[in-house]
Design a protein around this motif. Structure first.
Motif, short mmCIF file in Angstrom:
data_model
loop_
_atom_site.label_atom_id
_atom_site.label_comp_id
_atom_site.label_asym_id
_atom_site.label_seq_id
_atom_site.Cartn_x
_atom_site.Cartn_y
_atom_site.Cartn_z
N ARG A 7 66.75 -63.55 4.78
CA ARG A 7 65.85 -63.08 5.84
C ARG A 7 65.00 -64.23 6.38
NH1 ARG A 7 63.69 -58.88 8.38
NH2 ARG A 7 61.51 -59.02 9.00
N LEU A 8 64.47 -65.07 5.49
CA LEU A 8 63.64 -66.19 5.93
C LEU A 8 64.46 -67.19 6.75
CD1 LEU A 8 61.50 -66.75 2.72
CD2 LEU A 8 60.70 -65.88 4.91
N ASN A 9 65.71 -67.38 6.39
CA ASN A 9 66.58 -68.26 7.16
C ASN A 9 66.79 -67.70 8.57
OD1 ASN A 9 68.39 -70.61 7.28
ND2 ASN A 9 70.00 -69.08 7.52
N GLN A 10 66.89 -66.38 8.67
CA GLN A 10 67.03 -65.75 9.98
C GLN A 10 65.72 -65.81 10.77
OE1 GLN A 10 69.54 -64.86 11.63
NE2 GLN A 10 71.20 -64.52 10.19
N CYS A 11 64.60 -65.79 10.08
CA CYS A 11 63.32 -65.95 10.77
C CYS A 11 63.22 -67.34 11.40
CB CYS A 11 62.15 -65.74 9.81
SG CYS A 11 61.92 -64.04 9.28
N LYS A 12 63.77 -68.32 10.71
CA LYS A 12 63.74 -69.69 11.23
C LYS A 12 64.61 -69.83 12.48
CE LYS A 12 64.88 -74.45 9.99
NZ LYS A 12 65.38 -75.35 8.93
N LYS A 13 65.83 -69.33 12.40
CA LYS A 13 66.75 -69.43 13.55
C LYS A 13 67.65 -68.20 13.55
CE LYS A 13 69.74 -72.66 16.04
NZ LYS A 13 70.41 -73.97 16.01
N PRO A 14 67.21 -67.13 14.19
CA PRO A 14 67.99 -65.89 14.18
C PRO A 14 69.33 -66.04 14.90
CG PRO A 14 65.70 -65.48 14.82
CD PRO A 14 65.91 -66.96 14.85
N VAL A 15 70.38 -65.61 14.24
CA VAL A 15 71.71 -65.64 14.85
C VAL A 15 72.51 -64.43 14.37
CG1 VAL A 15 71.84 -68.16 15.10
CG2 VAL A 15 72.65 -67.09 12.99
N GLY A 16 73.45 -63.98 15.19
CA GLY A 16 74.38 -62.94 14.79
C GLY A 16 73.73 -61.57 14.62
N ASP A 17 74.49 -60.67 14.01
CA ASP A 17 74.04 -59.29 13.86
C ASP A 17 72.79 -59.18 12.98
OD1 ASP A 17 76.14 -58.47 15.43
OD2 ASP A 17 77.44 -57.93 13.74
N GLN A 18 72.77 -59.94 11.89
CA GLN A 18 71.60 -59.90 11.02
C GLN A 18 70.38 -60.47 11.73
OE1 GLN A 18 71.78 -62.12 7.33
NE2 GLN A 18 70.29 -60.78 6.35
N CYS A 54 60.47 -68.02 21.35
CA CYS A 54 60.23 -66.71 21.96
C CYS A 54 60.99 -65.57 21.28
CB CYS A 54 60.55 -66.75 23.45
SG CYS A 54 62.29 -67.12 23.84
N GLY A 55 61.94 -65.88 20.39
CA GLY A 55 62.60 -64.84 19.60
C GLY A 55 63.19 -63.74 20.45
N ARG A 83 69.53 -65.23 24.57
CA ARG A 83 70.23 -64.09 25.17
C ARG A 83 69.45 -62.79 24.97
NH1 ARG A 83 74.35 -64.42 22.39
NH2 ARG A 83 74.38 -62.55 21.12
N TRP A 84 68.96 -62.57 23.76
CA TRP A 84 68.22 -61.33 23.48
C TRP A 84 66.92 -61.27 24.27
CZ3 TRP A 84 69.03 -62.81 17.72
CH2 TRP A 84 70.34 -62.53 17.35
N ALA A 85 66.19 -62.39 24.31
CA ALA A 85 64.93 -62.42 25.07
C ALA A 85 65.18 -62.24 26.56
CB ALA A 85 64.20 -63.74 24.81
N SER A 86 66.29 -62.76 27.04
CA SER A 86 66.65 -62.60 28.45
C SER A 86 66.98 -61.14 28.75
CB SER A 86 67.84 -63.49 28.81
OG SER A 86 67.50 -64.86 28.66
N ASP A 87 67.68 -60.48 27.84
CA ASP A 87 67.98 -59.05 28.01
C ASP A 87 66.70 -58.23 28.02
OD1 ASP A 87 70.68 -59.59 28.10
OD2 ASP A 87 71.06 -59.03 26.01
#
Length: 209
Positions: A7-18, A54-55, A83-87
């Protein structure tokens, strides 16, 4: 790898479904924290604002509600987050009020003296060269512009066990109250203000160029 480490790794650089799940959770869980921090500054309606890291894009969306006649730019070094922030801000982007870019705080893709405000919400822990990165933020601020750092974690004995667990399971850096203040001073920021919400382990800094 433990679940906390993932989870912390995804907080640093979120990628993919997780990463998408983590970003959606951060959009919700950081909302009160962000509001508490933004209350420390007066963002005018015609302000130009940059949100670093901006996550999922909710903070960008919130900044537009304050700078409703200005422009807000969000950057993230995760292409998925872009991509997510743009959506999340699709209509505002189409109106020309929001811009989302893939970029790093290591080298901001903006000219000098561009922004009235720069925000960094829950991202400082992962900045690779904190002293130089803080100077890079100052470069893109206008004279008199303000840099707002909003964190829900700082080094404090009351949260020692939890914070040490975070550090053990990631490469995040948790700073003391004085460390970040000293970095801002060393970078030449003026009128540095710091506020804490001790019961939550929240901290906010505002530095002026």
């Amino acid at each position: 790898m433990s679940e906390l480490a993932r989870r912390l790794n995804q907080c640093k650089k979120p990628v993919g479904d997780q990463g998408k799940l983590v970003v959606e959770d951060m959009n919700e869980s950081h909302y009160k924290l962000t509001g508490w921090g933004l209350d420390k500054v007066n963002i005018l309606e015609d302000s130009t604002v940059l949100d670093i890291g901006c996550g999922g894009g909710r903070t960008v969306n919130r900044l537009v509600s304050l700078a409703n006649k200005g422009k807000v730019c969000g950057i993230d070094y995760s292409s998925d987050c872009v991509r997510w922030a743009s959506d999340y801000n699709k209509e505002l982007i189409e109106e020309g009020r929001v811009f989302i870019k893939e970029a790093s705080v290591e080298k901001l893709p903006f000219e000098d003296n561009k922004f009235d405000f720069v925000t960094a919400v829950e991202t400082i822990y992962f900045w690779p060269h904190i002293e130089e990165n803080i100077k890079e933020v100052k470069r893109v601020l206008k004279k008199g512009g303000k840099f707002i750092i909003i964190n829900e974690i700082y080094d404090d004995v009351k949260f020692k066990e939890r914070n040490e667990e975070f550090i053990k399971n990631s490469d995040m850096k948790i700073y003391s109250k004085d460390e970040l203040k000293d970095f801002l001073k060393a970078a030449g920021y003026l009128n540095i203000q710091m506020e804490v919400k001790e019961q939550n382990n929240w901290i906010c800094y505002v530095g002026e160029k």
